[in-house]
Design an enzyme around this catalytic site. Sequence first.
Site, PDB file in Angstrom:
ATOM      1  CG  HIS A  29      24.058  49.160  21.608  1.00  0.00           C
ATOM      2  ND1 HIS A  29      23.396  48.858  22.776  1.00  0.00           N
ATOM      3  CD2 HIS A  29      23.575  48.302  20.673  1.00  0.00           C
ATOM      4  CE1 HIS A  29      22.543  47.867  22.550  1.00  0.00           C
ATOM      5  NE2 HIS A  29      22.631  47.512  21.294  1.00  0.00           N
TER       6      HIS A  29
ATOM      7  CB  ILE B 256      31.869  45.936  24.803  1.00  0.00           C
ATOM      8  CG1 ILE B 256      32.409  46.674  23.571  1.00  0.00           C
ATOM      9  CG2 ILE B 256      32.216  46.677  26.084  1.00  0.00           C
ATOM     10  CD1 ILE B 256      33.916  46.840  23.502  1.00  0.00           C
TER      11      ILE B 256
ATOM     12  CG  HIS C 108      24.784  47.381  25.946  1.00  0.00           C
ATOM     13  ND1 HIS C 108      25.827  47.106  25.095  1.00  0.00           N
ATOM     14  CD2 HIS C 108      23.749  46.605  25.514  1.00  0.00           C
ATOM     15  CE1 HIS C 108      25.467  46.194  24.218  1.00  0.00           C
ATOM     16  NE2 HIS C 108      24.193  45.875  24.440  1.00  0.00           N
TER      17      HIS C 108
HETATM   18  P1  AMP Z   1      21.065  45.091  19.148  1.00  0.00           P
HETATM   19  O1  AMP Z   1      20.576  46.385  19.709  1.00  0.00           O
HETATM   20  O2  AMP Z   1      21.215  44.010  20.169  1.00  0.00           O
HETATM   21  O3  AMP Z   1      20.326  44.658  17.910  1.00  0.00           O
HETATM   22  O4  AMP Z   1      22.565  45.363  18.668  1.00  0.00           O
HETATM   23  C1  AMP Z   1      22.892  46.395  17.784  1.00  0.00           C
HETATM   24  C2  AMP Z   1      24.334  46.237  17.349  1.00  0.00           C
HETATM   25  O5  AMP Z   1      25.186  46.293  18.499  1.00  0.00           O
HETATM   26  C3  AMP Z   1      24.593  44.870  16.684  1.00  0.00           C
HETATM   27  O6  AMP Z   1      25.494  45.050  15.602  1.00  0.00           O
HETATM   28  C4  AMP Z   1      25.237  44.087  17.798  1.00  0.00           C
HETATM   29  O7  AMP Z   1      26.079  43.046  17.354  1.00  0.00           O
HETATM   30  C5  AMP Z   1      26.029  45.167  18.527  1.00  0.00           C
HETATM   31  N1  AMP Z   1      26.307  44.738  19.896  1.00  0.00           N
HETATM   32  C6  AMP Z   1      25.417  44.256  20.797  1.00  0.00           C
HETATM   33  N2  AMP Z   1      26.046  43.910  21.947  1.00  0.00           N
HETATM   34  C7  AMP Z   1      27.364  44.178  21.762  1.00  0.00           C
HETATM   35  C8  AMP Z   1      28.523  44.040  22.571  1.00  0.00           C
HETATM   36  N3  AMP Z   1      28.471  43.545  23.808  1.00  0.00           N
HETATM   37  N4  AMP Z   1      29.712  44.436  22.066  1.00  0.00           N
HETATM   38  C9  AMP Z   1      29.799  44.944  20.795  1.00  0.00           C
HETATM   39  N5  AMP Z   1      28.734  45.103  19.982  1.00  0.00           N
HETATM   40  C10 AMP Z   1      27.530  44.721  20.449  1.00  0.00           C
END
Ligand code: AMP
Length: 279
Positions: A37, A177, A34
Amino acid sequence: MIIFKEAKNIHEYIQSKKESGLSIGFVPTMGALHKGHLSLINKSKSAETLTVCSIFVNPTQFNNPEDFQKYPITIEEDIRLLEMNGCDILFLPSYAEIYPHHFLAKNYELGKIETSLEGASRPGHFQGVCMVVEILLSIIDCDTLYLGQKDLQQCLIIKKLIELENIHAKLVISETIREENGLAMSSRNKRLTLEEQKKAGAIYQALNYIKQNIQPGTLDELKFHATNLVTENGIEKDYLEITNLDLIPIQNWDGIKKIVVLTAVTINGVRLIDNMILN
Ligand code: AMP
C-alpha cells in the site's frame, strides 16, 4: 495528515483544492496497511500535489462472511504509517457514509472477465468492487487512481468501470511488493503464522517456475509441476491459469503473445492471490 470521516466534507475539500490547480492522487485500500500500500502512496506523492488514501473494508465485495469478519483491522497503526509516509489526506468513512439509506445498487455490465478466475470463485465480488470504487471516485474526484498489480483482475475490472461510467481518472498500476521469500504482501498475510508465511513463499516459486520454464506449445505439464510446488507445502490450490492479457485462459502458447500466470490458493482458511507477467 487531515482525516475526514464524512463524504460531504472531504468532497468539498478536494473540490476546493482542485479549483486552486492542485492534482489529486488517490489510493483506495481496506486498511491493515503494508509496504505494498505504501508503495502506492509514495508513487502518488512523487507525481501529484495531494495524495488521498481511503480505508474502508467494503462488505459488498465479500462473498464469504467469515473472510469479512476476520479481515484484519489496524487503524491506529495505519494512521501512523500514512503519516510517516507523508500521506496528505485519509478518508475513513463509516458504512452509512458509503451506502446511505437511499443507495440503490446497480448492475455493471463487465463481460466475461467478471465471472472468470476470482469471479468464478467469488460470485458477486467484482460487482461489489465496482460499487464501492464508483462511490469512492464520486466522493474523491481524483486525477489519478493508483492500484496494485497484485490484484490484476481487479485492475482490469476498474479500467472497464472507468470506461463504462465515463470517469475521468487516469489509472496507474504499480508493481507487486513482496516479502523476502517472494510472498506478495497482503493484509491477509497477517492471519498466517510465521511458519505459514514461510511456506507461502512456494506461491512465488511456482509462478517463477512457470516464467523460467515456459516454452511454446501445450502448457498442461508446466501448470501441473507448478501446482505441485504449491500443494507439496500443504497449500490448497483454487486456480492456477496462464492467460492472455485480457485474462482469457490459454492451453497452448505461440511463443509470441503476451501472457500472464494468475493463481489463488488457500492456506489454513486464508485465501491469497498472486500473478506474474511471463514475457
Ligand atoms: P487492499 O487493501 O488489499 O484492497 O489493497 C489496496 C490497494 O493496494 C489495491 O490497489 C491493491 O492492489 C494494492 N496492493 C495490495 N497488496 C499489494 C502489494 N503487495 N504490492 C502492491 N500493491 C498492493
